[in-house]
Design a protein around this motif. Structure first.
Motif, PDB file in Angstrom:
ATOM      1  N   GLY A  27      -6.082   0.018  34.256  1.00 11.57           N
ATOM      2  CA  GLY A  27      -4.894   0.175  34.788  1.00 11.57           C
ATOM      3  C   GLY A  27      -5.033  -1.473  35.795  1.00 11.57           C
ATOM      4  O   GLY A  27      -3.546  -2.116  35.863  1.00 11.57           O
ATOM      5  N   ASP A  28      -6.091  -2.264  36.006  1.00  6.65           N
ATOM      6  CA  ASP A  28      -6.475  -2.923  37.733  1.00  6.65           C
ATOM      7  C   ASP A  28      -5.866  -4.695  36.420  1.00  6.65           C
ATOM      8  O   ASP A  28      -5.976  -4.875  35.637  1.00  6.65           O
ATOM      9  N   LYS A  29      -4.808  -5.542  37.545  1.00  9.88           N
ATOM     10  CA  LYS A  29      -4.521  -6.238  37.474  1.00  9.88           C
ATOM     11  C   LYS A  29      -5.786  -7.205  38.392  1.00  9.88           C
ATOM     12  O   LYS A  29      -5.567  -7.270  39.541  1.00  9.88           O
ATOM     13  N   VAL A  30      -6.615  -8.259  37.725  1.00 11.67           N
ATOM     14  CA  VAL A  30      -7.717  -9.299  38.284  1.00 11.67           C
ATOM     15  C   VAL A  30      -7.324 -10.887  38.517  1.00 11.67           C
ATOM     16  O   VAL A  30      -7.066 -11.258  37.163  1.00 11.67           O
ATOM     17  N   LEU A  31      -6.888 -11.782  39.107  1.00 13.58           N
ATOM     18  CA  LEU A  31      -7.188 -13.146  38.826  1.00 13.58           C
ATOM     19  C   LEU A  31      -8.201 -13.741  39.611  1.00 13.58           C
ATOM     20  O   LEU A  31      -8.786 -13.473  40.863  1.00 13.58           O
ATOM     21  N   LEU A  32      -8.703 -14.630  38.306  1.00 10.62           N
ATOM     22  CA  LEU A  32      -9.188 -15.246  39.395  1.00 10.62           C
ATOM     23  C   LEU A  32      -9.341 -16.494  39.700  1.00 10.62           C
ATOM     24  O   LEU A  32      -9.137 -17.428  38.153  1.00 10.62           O
ATOM     25  N   LYS A 181       0.636  -0.797  31.688  1.00 10.64           N
ATOM     26  CA  LYS A 181      -0.787  -0.247  32.105  1.00 10.64           C
ATOM     27  C   LYS A 181      -1.959  -0.255  31.689  1.00 10.64           C
ATOM     28  O   LYS A 181      -2.567  -0.262  31.683  1.00 10.64           O
ATOM     29  N   LYS A 182      -2.009  -1.628  30.688  1.00 10.97           N
ATOM     30  CA  LYS A 182      -2.871  -2.426  31.009  1.00 10.97           C
ATOM     31  C   LYS A 182      -3.889  -2.723  31.265  1.00 10.97           C
ATOM     32  O   LYS A 182      -3.081  -3.173  32.671  1.00 10.97           O
ATOM     33  N   THR A 183      -5.525  -2.821  31.258  1.00 14.22           N
ATOM     34  CA  THR A 183      -6.073  -4.050  32.794  1.00 14.22           C
ATOM     35  C   THR A 183      -6.307  -5.046  31.908  1.00 14.22           C
ATOM     36  O   THR A 183      -6.041  -5.749  30.823  1.00 14.22           O
ATOM     37  N   VAL A 184      -6.020  -5.815  33.038  1.00 13.38           N
ATOM     38  CA  VAL A 184      -5.424  -7.507  32.308  1.00 13.38           C
ATOM     39  C   VAL A 184      -6.751  -8.331  33.736  1.00 13.38           C
ATOM     40  O   VAL A 184      -6.951  -7.909  34.730  1.00 13.38           O
ATOM     41  N   VAL A 185      -7.170  -9.048  32.887  1.00 15.97           N
ATOM     42  CA  VAL A 185      -8.412  -9.869  33.449  1.00 15.97           C
ATOM     43  C   VAL A 185      -7.956 -10.884  32.908  1.00 15.97           C
ATOM     44  O   VAL A 185      -7.737 -11.804  31.952  1.00 15.97           O
ATOM     45  N   CYS A 186      -7.483 -12.073  34.889  1.00 21.09           N
ATOM     46  CA  CYS A 186      -6.653 -13.398  34.483  1.00 21.09           C
ATOM     47  C   CYS A 186      -6.452 -14.681  35.236  1.00 21.09           C
ATOM     48  O   CYS A 186      -7.335 -14.334  36.108  1.00 21.09           O
ATOM     49  N   VAL A 187      -7.253 -15.716  34.180  1.00 13.52           N
ATOM     50  CA  VAL A 187      -8.056 -17.034  35.416  1.00 13.52           C
ATOM     51  C   VAL A 187      -6.360 -17.922  36.031  1.00 13.52           C
ATOM     52  O   VAL A 187      -6.163 -18.364  33.960  1.00 13.52           O
ATOM     53  N   LYS A 199      -5.237  -8.279  42.462  1.00 12.26           N
ATOM     54  CA  LYS A 199      -6.402  -8.543  42.997  1.00 12.26           C
ATOM     55  C   LYS A 199      -6.320 -10.154  42.626  1.00 12.26           C
ATOM     56  O   LYS A 199      -7.128 -10.509  41.279  1.00 12.26           O
ATOM     57  N   VAL A 200      -7.241 -10.658  43.747  1.00 15.71           N
ATOM     58  CA  VAL A 200      -7.358 -11.848  43.518  1.00 15.71           C
ATOM     59  C   VAL A 200      -9.066 -12.290  44.334  1.00 15.71           C
ATOM     60  O   VAL A 200      -9.244 -11.951  45.341  1.00 15.71           O
TER      61      VAL A 200
END
Length: 206
Positions: A27-32, A181-187, A199-200
């Motif tokens: 469920g985390d949202k992470v921005l690269l 509710k999905k886990t997301v990793v975004c660039v 989270k950045v």
């Protein structure tokens, strides 16, 4: 859900990751948002298993990602590439082919579902009959988002997913990411993604 443990990666003569550690919970949202050329897309490829680290481990769930389980891992990921590469053909036919793959057959896809999404995303109905080689960058990105939603997988990997969108569409998708509710990793380099709920990460070299 996804964990990097002391991961290092060098491509060519450039070290992209060095003793890199990261834990991404369900469920985390992470921005690269590290600088260009720092290895952000490579990090997504490491999660997908299309690139292997020089050292260290990548865990998906509680298991280390290996050549033996890479396809099982990919079946849980929807990946939206920077250029949103679709096979050549009419949009309707391309989507049908994607959902006829063994991994996706359980989803019971129909053309009616695609048309419903096309209307929801404010795209013209005739886009279904248009060749994928002729659609614009903004249309391509919205079709990519439609595909991601229809695939309904628990992990989303997004590479510059709103770079060709206007402000209205961009903020619509950022809002979707925040509330899913999905886990997301975004660039993305776009500061519109740098908000409290995400989270950045700006440095991939430990």
């Amino acid at each position: 859900m996804i964990r990097f443990k002391e991961v290092s990666l060098t491509l060519g003569n450039k070290q992209l990751l060095k003793n890199f550690n990261l834990r991404i919970n369900k469920g985390d949202k992470v921005l690269l948002a590290a600088p260009s050329g720092s290895g952000k897309t490579s990090l997504l490829r490491l999660i997908l298993g299309s690139t292997s680290p020089d050292s260290g481990k990548i865990l998906f769930g509680k298991k280390e990602a290996t050549a033996e389980n890479v396809y099982k891992i990919r079946s849980q990921i929807a990946y939206l590439s920077k250029d949103v590469d679709f096979p050549n053909g009419k949009v309707q036919d391309v989507f049908q082919e994607i959902f006829q793959l063994p991994t996706n057959k359980h989803l019971k896809y129909t053309n009616e579902k695609l048309l419903e999404k096309i209307k929801e995303f404010e795209l013209p109905e005739e886009l279904m009959q248009k060749n994928t080689s002729l659609i614009s960058g903004g249309e391509r990105q919205r079709l990519g988002w439609i595909l991601v939603q229809l695939l309904d997988r628990p992990v989303l990997l997004l590479d510059e997913p709103t770079s060709a969108m206007d402000e209205k569409q961009k903020h619509r998708f950022i809002n979707y990411v925040i509330h899913t509710k999905k886990t997301v990793v975004c660039v993305s380099h776009d500061k519109a993604w740098q908000i409290r709920d995400i989270k950045v990460i700006t440095n991939l070299i430990s």
